[in-house]
Design an enzyme around this catalytic site. Structure first.
Site, mmCIF file in Angstrom:
data_model
loop_
_atom_site.group_PDB
_atom_site.id
_atom_site.type_symbol
_atom_site.label_atom_id
_atom_site.label_comp_id
_atom_site.label_asym_id
_atom_site.label_seq_id
_atom_site.Cartn_x
_atom_site.Cartn_y
_atom_site.Cartn_z
ATOM 1 N N LYS A 272 100.429 10.686 41.224
ATOM 2 C CA LYS A 272 99.738 9.323 40.976
ATOM 3 C C LYS A 272 99.425 9.323 39.595
ATOM 4 O O LYS A 272 98.459 10.130 39.054
ATOM 5 C CB LYS A 272 98.643 9.151 41.988
ATOM 6 C CG LYS A 272 97.953 7.867 41.733
ATOM 7 C CD LYS A 272 96.640 7.515 42.738
ATOM 8 C CE LYS A 272 95.974 6.608 42.357
ATOM 9 N NZ LYS A 272 94.781 6.165 43.438
ATOM 10 N N ASP A 277 91.960 2.743 37.126
ATOM 11 C CA ASP A 277 91.880 1.986 38.317
ATOM 12 C C ASP A 277 90.615 1.084 38.289
ATOM 13 O O ASP A 277 89.527 1.447 38.865
ATOM 14 C CB ASP A 277 92.067 2.912 39.475
ATOM 15 C CG ASP A 277 91.854 1.902 40.804
ATOM 16 O OD1 ASP A 277 92.001 0.905 40.862
ATOM 17 O OD2 ASP A 277 91.718 2.897 42.018
ATOM 18 N N LYS A 284 86.264 -3.059 41.831
ATOM 19 C CA LYS A 284 85.142 -2.098 42.220
ATOM 20 C C LYS A 284 84.038 -2.489 41.359
ATOM 21 O O LYS A 284 83.882 -3.313 40.527
ATOM 22 C CB LYS A 284 85.695 -0.884 41.493
ATOM 23 C CG LYS A 284 87.294 -0.066 42.265
ATOM 24 C CD LYS A 284 87.285 1.227 41.409
ATOM 25 C CE LYS A 284 88.638 2.098 42.028
ATOM 26 N NZ LYS A 284 88.293 2.451 43.596
ATOM 27 N N ASP A 295 91.914 8.628 37.428
ATOM 28 C CA ASP A 295 92.947 8.308 38.615
ATOM 29 C C ASP A 295 94.463 8.513 38.299
ATOM 30 O O ASP A 295 95.268 8.409 38.983
ATOM 31 C CB ASP A 295 92.848 6.759 38.997
ATOM 32 C CG ASP A 295 93.069 6.432 40.303
ATOM 33 O OD1 ASP A 295 93.038 7.356 41.105
ATOM 34 O OD2 ASP A 295 93.298 5.282 40.710
ATOM 35 N N ASP A 354 92.998 -2.618 45.742
ATOM 36 C CA ASP A 354 92.097 -1.207 45.374
ATOM 37 C C ASP A 354 93.066 -0.155 45.939
ATOM 38 O O ASP A 354 92.775 1.007 45.691
ATOM 39 C CB ASP A 354 90.771 -1.103 45.555
ATOM 40 C CG ASP A 354 90.147 -0.027 44.642
ATOM 41 O OD1 ASP A 354 90.877 0.302 43.806
ATOM 42 O OD2 ASP A 354 89.010 0.147 44.866
ATOM 43 N N GLU A 356 95.853 1.187 45.747
ATOM 44 C CA GLU A 356 97.010 0.829 44.851
ATOM 45 C C GLU A 356 97.734 2.257 44.917
ATOM 46 O O GLU A 356 99.111 2.236 44.597
ATOM 47 C CB GLU A 356 96.774 0.410 43.358
ATOM 48 C CG GLU A 356 96.384 1.348 42.428
ATOM 49 C CD GLU A 356 94.913 2.005 42.758
ATOM 50 O OE1 GLU A 356 94.414 1.541 43.772
ATOM 51 O OE2 GLU A 356 94.978 3.331 42.224
ATOM 52 N N ARG A 358 98.847 4.315 46.968
ATOM 53 C CA ARG A 358 99.677 4.437 47.874
ATOM 54 C C ARG A 358 100.966 3.522 47.568
ATOM 55 O O ARG A 358 102.182 3.992 47.804
ATOM 56 C CB ARG A 358 99.083 4.179 49.284
ATOM 57 C CG ARG A 358 98.617 3.066 49.610
ATOM 58 C CD ARG A 358 97.679 2.948 50.878
ATOM 59 N NE ARG A 358 96.321 3.273 50.396
ATOM 60 C CZ ARG A 358 95.232 3.399 51.198
ATOM 61 N NH1 ARG A 358 95.693 3.143 52.700
ATOM 62 N NH2 ARG A 358 94.155 3.878 50.776
HETATM 63 N N1 BES Z 1 91.337 5.661 42.984
HETATM 64 C C1 BES Z 1 90.984 5.507 44.186
HETATM 65 C C2 BES Z 1 90.409 6.497 45.198
HETATM 66 C C3 BES Z 1 89.225 7.282 44.518
HETATM 67 C C4 BES Z 1 87.874 6.512 44.408
HETATM 68 C C5 BES Z 1 88.790 8.417 44.040
HETATM 69 C C6 BES Z 1 86.776 7.312 44.116
HETATM 70 C C7 BES Z 1 88.035 8.901 43.526
HETATM 71 C C8 BES Z 1 86.635 8.462 43.594
HETATM 72 C C9 BES Z 1 91.879 4.514 45.033
HETATM 73 O O1 BES Z 1 92.825 3.953 44.310
HETATM 74 C C10 BES Z 1 90.939 3.818 46.069
HETATM 75 O O2 BES Z 1 90.552 2.890 45.366
HETATM 76 N N2 BES Z 1 90.907 3.818 47.123
HETATM 77 C C11 BES Z 1 90.113 2.812 48.018
HETATM 78 C C12 BES Z 1 90.931 2.691 49.248
HETATM 79 C C13 BES Z 1 90.246 1.620 50.272
HETATM 80 C C14 BES Z 1 90.185 0.378 49.564
HETATM 81 C C15 BES Z 1 91.178 1.601 51.377
HETATM 82 C C16 BES Z 1 88.907 3.680 48.200
HETATM 83 O O3 BES Z 1 88.908 5.015 48.585
HETATM 84 O O4 BES Z 1 87.824 3.391 48.320
HETATM 85 ZN ZN ZN Z 2 93.341 4.465 42.560
HETATM 86 MN MN MN Z 3 92.079 1.903 43.975
#
Ligand code: BES
Ligand code: ZN
Ligand code: MN
Length: 499
Positions: A272, A277, A284, A295, A354, A356, A358
């Site tokens: 990834k 992000d 966020k 990210d 968010d 994104e 996947r």
């Molecule tokens: N890059 C983030 C995941 C992340 C968050 C990694 C905090 C490390 C620390 C990912 O893109 C994301 O935002 N995931 C969301 C998914 C949700 C919207 C289903 C998450 O984990 O909140």
């Molecule tokens: Zn992310």
């Molecule tokens: Mn995200």
């Protein structure tokens, strides 16, 4: 950094600025410690009576011991002897390497690898010594106007081994050096600010690697070429940003110069590469948002692993795939409710912009099919839920393939870069149901790390596949904020086993 082995029995006669000697808790001396104790007329046992208890992650410096040629003997605590394992050894090597680096020493000799360990053979112990030295000497300088003045001078680590198994130790050091160099590239890419480490920058890093190593070939596809491939899901994320996306293909060709007939199917690594992000329209919160520069650590670990594989001239084809872009809010960004068509043809309802990672990975997983791979492993800072589940200790591992999962778990233990397997049952797929597309991009709050993996599994049906969620392990927050270089050791260890 230079690594060497020394097999002389006369440990006390080695001239070095620093000699590492392991001491177990409960005051039990390792064989090396016993040699030093006898040669110094019991100076070591004397110190153990009062000042040093051999606890993990502690050390004691003894200077100018009588009968000892080393300027300093660094007693390194290894914890209880009966629980001594690969992780305890690696921790000890790191204590010593950190000591040398922070004290500004140019070189050191470690006798820690000579201690027998049920968990790790000599090769793995030598490997850990090299990885520790690499970790200890990493300093971030790229965007500082003055280079840190505590820049380590440590140039050489020698591993002392009691018996004549120099080849095993040298192989381990060679592997460890490659892992360390790969990890330090991964760390640097992670630590670089997001206005420097853009998708284009990741692409030029891949091209630079291909210039440096003759086994590597790099190809960087631009937006137009990505459009031609019909990567509608990846492109939908990239669209929200002014920064140009890149789809990076970095190939390592097996060293043996194999004929087409007996050439093994390649192993594909997918990383990834979200270089920042912000969450997109599903923005966020502001606190700690800077950490979303990390990210792209999956992408960085793919580049670091390929660097290591190339340095080792590994006898196996390995292909790295990196979908790289930013995830920002804008007038052209994805909106909740948008439906996009992935390269696989499956349509996706974006309920949260968010989620994104996947969306960019699914198209890379489809692209991977063309290589008829023996295995595909994706590496991603995918979910905050994985951090909740496993903290910062274990990487989350998901796979329907037990053999592949076991190989990765074992590699992680051997390389002190552990993963923990989480489930991928069909029953979770229900949460990804959409009324308006083939699949939704989120599955609600329960089991967020699992439903993210379930989403990816829909695009990875045609080859053995595993997913590593490194959201908790790729970097540390707080005062010591910085990329960790994980899971490069796990991946390199796994690939060494597949060559
Ligand atoms: N890059 C983030 C995941 C992340 C968050 C990694 C905090 C490390 C620390 C990912 O893109 C994301 O935002 N995931 C969301 C998914 C949700 C919207 C289903 C998450 O984990 O909140
Ligand atoms: Zn992310
Ligand atoms: Mn995200």
């Amino acid at each position: 950094m230079e690594f060497s082995t020394q097999t002389t029995a006369s440990l006390h006669q080695i001239k070095t600025p620093a000699l590492a000697i392991g001491v177990f808790g409960d005051g039990i001396l390792s064989p090396a410690a016993d040699i030093i104790d006898r040669a110094s007329n019991g100076a070591l046992r004397e110190a153990l009576k009062t000042e040093f208890k051999g606890k993990p992650n502690t050390h004691l410096v003894l200077r100018n011991l009588p009968g000892i040629s080393a300027t300093r003997v660094i007693l390194v605590g290894l914890g209880k002897q009966d629980s001594y394992n690969a992780a305890a050894h690696a921790a000890g090597e790191l204590v010593f390497a950190n000591y040398c680096a922070n004290a500004g020493l140019a070189e050191g000799v470690s006798a820690l690898a000579a201690i027998e360990c049920a968990d790790a053979g000599l090769r793995a112990r030598a490997r850990a010594a090299a990885v520790a030295a690499g970790r200890a000497t990493y300093r971030y300088n790229a965007t500082l106007s003055k280079k840190q003045d505590d820049a380590p001078k440590l140039r050489k680590i020698t591993v002392w081994i009691a018996r004549t198994q120099a080849t095993e130790a040298q192989n381990g050091l060679r592997e460890g050096r490659a892992m360390a160099n790969g990890m330090n590239l991964t760390r640097l890419l992670g630590d670089l600010p997001p206005n420097v480490c853009t998708p284009t920058y990741l692409g030029s890093t891949a091209k630079k690697l291909a210039k440096e190593f003759k086994s590597l070939k790099a190809e960087v596809l631009d937006r137009k070429q990505i459009e031609t491939l019909k990567m509608g899901s990846f492109l939908s994320v990239a669209r929200g940003s002014y920064e140009a996306p890149a789809f990076i293909v970095l190939k390592h060709a097996a060293a043996g110069g194999k004929t087409a007939k007996n050439r093994k199917a390649p192993i594909v690594l997918v990383g990834k590469g979200i270089t920042f992000d912000a969450g997109g329209i599903s923005l966020k919160p502001a606190a700690n948002m800077d950490e979303m520069k990390y990210d792209m650590c999956g992408a960085a670990s793919v580049l670091g692993t390929l660097r290591a594989v190339a340095e080792l001239e590994l006898d196996r084809d390995v292909i790295g795939l990196i979908p790289a872009c930013e995830n920002l809010p804008s007038g052209r960004a994805n909106k909740p409710g948008d439906v996009v068509t992935s390269m696989s043809g499956q349509t996706i309802e974006i309920l949260n912009t968010d989620a994104e990672g996947r969306l960019v990975l699914c198209d890379a997983l489809t692209y991977a099919e063309r290589f008829k791979p023996a295995a595909v492993i994706d590496i991603a800072t995918l979910t905050g839920a994985c951090v909740v589940a496993l903290g910062h200790v274990n990487t989350g591992l998901f796979s329907k393939d037990d053999a592949l999962a076991d190989s990765l778990l074992r590699a992680g233990r051997e390389a002190n870069d552990t993963a923990w397997r989480l489930p991928l049952d069909e029953a979770y797929q229900e949460q990804l149901r959409s009324n308006f597309a083939d699949i939704a991009n989120i599955g609600g709050p329960p089991a967020g790390a699992v439903t993210a993996a379930c989403f990816l599994s829909r695009f990875a049906g045609s080859y053995p596949w595993a997913h590593l969620d490194i959201a908790g392990t790729a970097w540390r927050s707080g005062k010591d904020k910085g990329a960790s270089g994980r899971p490069v050791p796990l991946l390199v260890q796994y690939l060494l086993g597949q060559a």
